[in-house]
Design an enzyme around this catalytic site. Structure first.
Site, PDB file in Angstrom:
ATOM      1  N   GLU A 134     114.047  63.001  23.376  1.00  7.86           N
ATOM      2  CA  GLU A 134     114.152  64.217  24.201  1.00  7.86           C
ATOM      3  C   GLU A 134     115.249  63.956  25.233  1.00  7.86           C
ATOM      4  OE1 GLU A 134     110.988  65.148  26.877  1.00  7.86           O
ATOM      5  OE2 GLU A 134     111.442  67.274  26.875  1.00  7.86           O
ATOM      6  N   HIS A 221     108.435  72.597  23.904  1.00  6.96           N
ATOM      7  CA  HIS A 221     107.669  73.212  25.011  1.00  6.96           C
ATOM      8  C   HIS A 221     108.197  74.601  25.371  1.00  6.96           C
ATOM      9  CE1 HIS A 221     110.653  71.079  27.510  1.00  6.96           C
ATOM     10  NE2 HIS A 221     109.978  69.944  27.519  1.00  6.96           N
ATOM     11  N   GLY A 254      97.568  75.128  31.116  1.00  4.92           N
ATOM     12  CA  GLY A 254      97.286  76.168  32.093  1.00  4.92           C
ATOM     13  C   GLY A 254      98.140  76.042  33.352  1.00  4.92           C
ATOM     14  N   ASP A 279     103.043  66.569  26.291  1.00  7.31           N
ATOM     15  CA  ASP A 279     104.104  66.184  27.229  1.00  7.31           C
ATOM     16  C   ASP A 279     103.514  65.265  28.308  1.00  7.31           C
ATOM     17  OD1 ASP A 279     106.680  66.015  28.230  1.00  7.31           O
ATOM     18  OD2 ASP A 279     106.747  68.046  29.018  1.00  7.31           O
ATOM     19  N   LEU A 311     108.131  70.347  37.975  1.00 11.98           N
ATOM     20  CA  LEU A 311     107.138  69.809  37.034  1.00 11.98           C
ATOM     21  C   LEU A 311     107.781  68.745  36.153  1.00 11.98           C
ATOM     22  CD1 LEU A 311     105.091  72.863  35.663  1.00 11.98           C
ATOM     23  CD2 LEU A 311     104.200  70.907  36.946  1.00 11.98           C
ATOM     24  N   GLY A 313     106.372  66.626  33.220  1.00 17.64           N
ATOM     25  CA  GLY A 313     105.323  66.189  32.301  1.00 17.64           C
ATOM     26  C   GLY A 313     103.953  66.598  32.812  1.00 17.64           C
TER      27      GLY A 313
HETATM   28 ZN   LIG Z   1     108.784  65.837  27.570  1.00 13.74          ZN
END
Ligand SMILES: [Zn+2]
Length: 385
Positions: A134, A221, A254, A279, A311, A313
């Site tokens: 990633e 994601h 969430g 993640d 944010l 992970g």
């Molecule tokens: Zn990641």
């Protein structure tokens, strides 16, 4: 030899009530209804009369757990991650790197390749099936916490350095398709058997489609670190949600995505094309505090991982993602199970197929009907016994 019985079993495509699964040398040899098969006399019987047998969960996007980061961990650290994952029903995973100074990425790839090539199943633990790269081929505009000074152009020469260091163990790559050179790299990496996932991207619809035409077939994601959906300029999210040729994953904690939008996503992709990921960072399974994500420090408070206010992970575990998806989308367990077993295995073209069938490794989870993990079995060995 091991024989397992339960209230029911999801392969996950089929349901078998009062099933019998026979395991020999870590491999499933029989899957069927108990009324059609004898329990072999020499088998040790594990009976779960109130529970459901399912394939082990597969996490294709995970940076760490149990206090350890996959880029920093040595063999002992990886083993701690893998044993923790098994307690959460995860039997296979793709350790995921983040953008960092190139030498740190190269070293991490070598270590992760060691872990994959030398995977031993002396005790119940999740098995690493391949590396998810990633970054560093990500959009500056949608980099999230990936350090801007370490992002690189998606050239074949850059990719080749990672490929050599990983000794070909890169199986998934997240890339922003709009970058110069991205489509050429997507085509070449696809040829080498890497599953290409578009993400951390500011692509408009045209650029997203060019990435798909070059070989990308998944999205990373969804909604996070992506150009937002606009009804007149649909962009990458418009392509991800509307193109039935694409599978896509989502972080169903969430926090990263509102539960109503997780529901919208699951409705759009359906049980055939949605994938749940965590993640997760080193903080998964740990108390609030400071943890590493690659070479970044993250602060964890009330279940949120932040780096400089962004944010970074999650602390999500895949069993909880399954329960959340059931709640957010009002889907039943077999529908959600697919998105954490068969689908992630298919997306990554993994050696393990994420289903219970004769010839498959005996990677099994025993769940309650609301998705709580009662037991995990990896290659025929039960965790905690
Ligand atoms: Zn990641």
């Amino acid at each position: 030899m091991l024989a397992l019985t339960a209230r029911s079993l999801y392969t996950p495509l089929e349901q078998i009530d009062r099933p019998l699964v026979v395991v020999e040398d870590g491999v499933v040899v029989t899957v069927g209804s108990r009324s059609d098969h004898e329990i072999p006399g020499k088998a040790k019987l594990l009976d779960f009369p109130d529970n459901i047998l399912t394939p082990g969960l597969v996490d294709i996007h995970i940076h760490g757990a149990a206090g350890f980061d996959v880029m920093q961990a040595d063999a002992e650290g990886r083993s701690r991650i893998e044993k923790f994952l098994a307690t959460r029903g995860v039997t296979s995973y793709f350790p995921t790197t983040v953008t960092a100074p190139i030498d740190i990425i190269l070293r991490a790839l070598e270590q992760l390749a060691d872990g994959i090539e030398r995977a031993t199943m002396d005790s119940p633990r999740a098995q690493p099936l391949g590396i998810h790269l990633e970054g560093p081929f990500l959009s500056h505009a949608r980099r999230g916490v990936h350090p801007p000074e370490n992002l690189l152009a998606p050239t074949l020469a850059n990719f080749d350095r990672f490929w050599q260091a990983a000794r070909g163990q890169i199986r998934v790559m997240t890339i922003a398709p709009e970058l110069d050179g991205a489509t050429e790299l997507i085509a070449e990496a696809t040829k080498r058997g890497v599953s290409i996932s578009i993400g951390h991207s500011d692509a408009d619809l045209k650029a997203a489609r060019a990435g798909v035409a070059a070989g990308a077939h998944h999205a990373t994601h969804t909604f996070n670190a992506m150009r937002p959906l606009d009804h007149r300029e649909p962009g990458i999210i418009g392509e991800v949600l509307s193109n039935p040729a694409l599978t896509a994953d989502i972080i169903a904690d969430g926090i990263h995505v509102h539960p109503e939008v997780v529901r919208l996503f699951l409705q759009a992709k359906g049980p055939e094309r949605a994938v749940l990921i965590t993640d997760a960072t080193a903080a998964a399974g740990m108390p609030d505090g400071k943890y590493w994500l690659g070479s970044l420090e993250v602060d964890v408070k009330d279940g949120k991982c932040l780096h400089g206010g962004t944010l970074a992970g999650s602390v999500l575990t895949l069993d909880r993602a399954v329960r959340n998806a059931m709640k957010f989308a009002a889907w039943d367990l077999p529908q959600v199970l697919r998105t954490a077993t068969l689908n992630p295995a298919t997306v990554t073209n993994a050696a393990k197929k994420g289903r219970i069938e004769p010839g498959a490794d005996a990677d099994l989870v025993v769940l309650t009907s609301d998705g709580q993990v009662r037991a995990t079995i990896t290659k025929g060995v039960r965790a905690g016994s």
